[in-house]
Design an enzyme around this catalytic site. Sequence first.
Site, short mmCIF file in Angstrom:
data_model
loop_
_atom_site.label_atom_id
_atom_site.label_comp_id
_atom_site.label_asym_id
_atom_site.label_seq_id
_atom_site.Cartn_x
_atom_site.Cartn_y
_atom_site.Cartn_z
N ASP A 123 -28.56 71.88 -130.34
CA ASP A 123 -28.56 70.43 -130.20
C ASP A 123 -29.86 70.04 -129.50
OD1 ASP A 123 -27.75 67.79 -130.13
OD2 ASP A 123 -26.32 68.06 -128.50
N ASP A 125 -30.40 66.53 -127.29
CA ASP A 125 -30.12 65.86 -126.01
C ASP A 125 -29.14 66.68 -125.17
OD1 ASP A 125 -31.33 62.92 -126.19
OD2 ASP A 125 -30.53 63.45 -128.16
N ASP A 326 -24.26 70.89 -126.05
CA ASP A 326 -23.57 70.38 -124.86
C ASP A 326 -22.54 69.30 -125.15
OD1 ASP A 326 -25.59 68.36 -125.57
OD2 ASP A 326 -25.06 67.44 -123.64
#
Length: 406
Positions: A123, A125, A326
């Site tokens: 990912d 961000d 996350d």
Amino acid sequence: MELKSNQASPVLTDPASLNKSKLGIHSRLPYSQPGASFSGKCIAIPRKKPGKLDDVRSNGWLDAMKSSSPPRKKLIKDFNADVGLDDFDIAYCSWMLKYPSALKYFEKIMSEAKKKKIAIFSDYDGTLSPIVDDPDRAIMSDGMRSAVRNVAKYFPTAIITGRSRDKVYELVGLTELYYAGSHGMDIMGPVDHTVSDDHPNSIKSTDQQGKEVNLFQPAREFLPMIDEVFRTLVENTKSIKGAKVENHKFCVSVHYRNVDEKSWPTIAQCVHDVLKDYPRLRLTHGRKVLEVRPVIDWNKGKAVEFLLESLGLSDSDDVLPIYIGDDRSDEDAFKVLRKGNRGYGILVSSVPKETKAFYSLRDPSEVQEFLLSLVRWKKLEKEFESATSSLFTKGAQATSGLEKER
């Protein structure tokens, strides 16, 4: 990233099913670590006419908004601990017994990677960049960019994000990677004629360097609808202080990180009132963000499968995919890798969370350290192979010389 399509974009309906014989998940890891159960927050769009704030309260939107990024102390209640810093540390340590640090278990992970091809998925961000109040300021550090670039020298590497593909490419700026935006609904990957022939949603394009690539967009038909919803949400939320609406091409994000919590019902109702007219769109929850997506069977897990197939790595016993993320949306990728013990999911979190990942890292700084460890491990492996090959060659030459002397 500007693309030049070699053919007209097809009008798409639902995405074609992936070739399951090619994307079959085979058990290749020696054990399966039990993980906490996870249920994605996918909210069905109400069909009744709204008009009161009770709508967003009764359908669970507000509860989901609060749980997406709860305060630090609230997070430990599920672990039956009293509120307090020491108790939080105890809860986190207990959680890490189930989801140990990928740094501390690095050698174990690499022991499973011997004689296998590693593929890295991540990912953006909260993983490669920190979570910040302004999404436009989520800048990857120079150190992280260097680490990602070096990883891509040795392993196929892809970033799969909820952002638009063009935006994440602008933020990352590395041509060595593959990019999948809009939660995998906009994938730029390597050209694979088998994949292209199997999927009408694939078209041939060229990247900025003029290299031929495969562009896969299973939600292309939703573009006009997404644009319309984006414009409406921008207009309807402009009076809500701190609200930010982003168009990620195949999905729309409504950020409320900077919105006073007293106004959360207002912003939720605003999104609710817009979506009631779009039954083909659905709402999902991220970290203090409401995300509007098309109702299609596609997510980050499907994107991982598609990229593995495109790379020719989907039907092989010598492949170890690793996914680092996350967010809740990353759980779809974790599930794909956990199913049949196909690979390793690594959750980036400094607080206990339910997850389908195998391992954890605390924050982007630990992600960077993990990536650097991968590069060092690969370099040592290559040096060892080179030294072994050199010794073998010298031994063969010496043997040949002795035979000649005889």
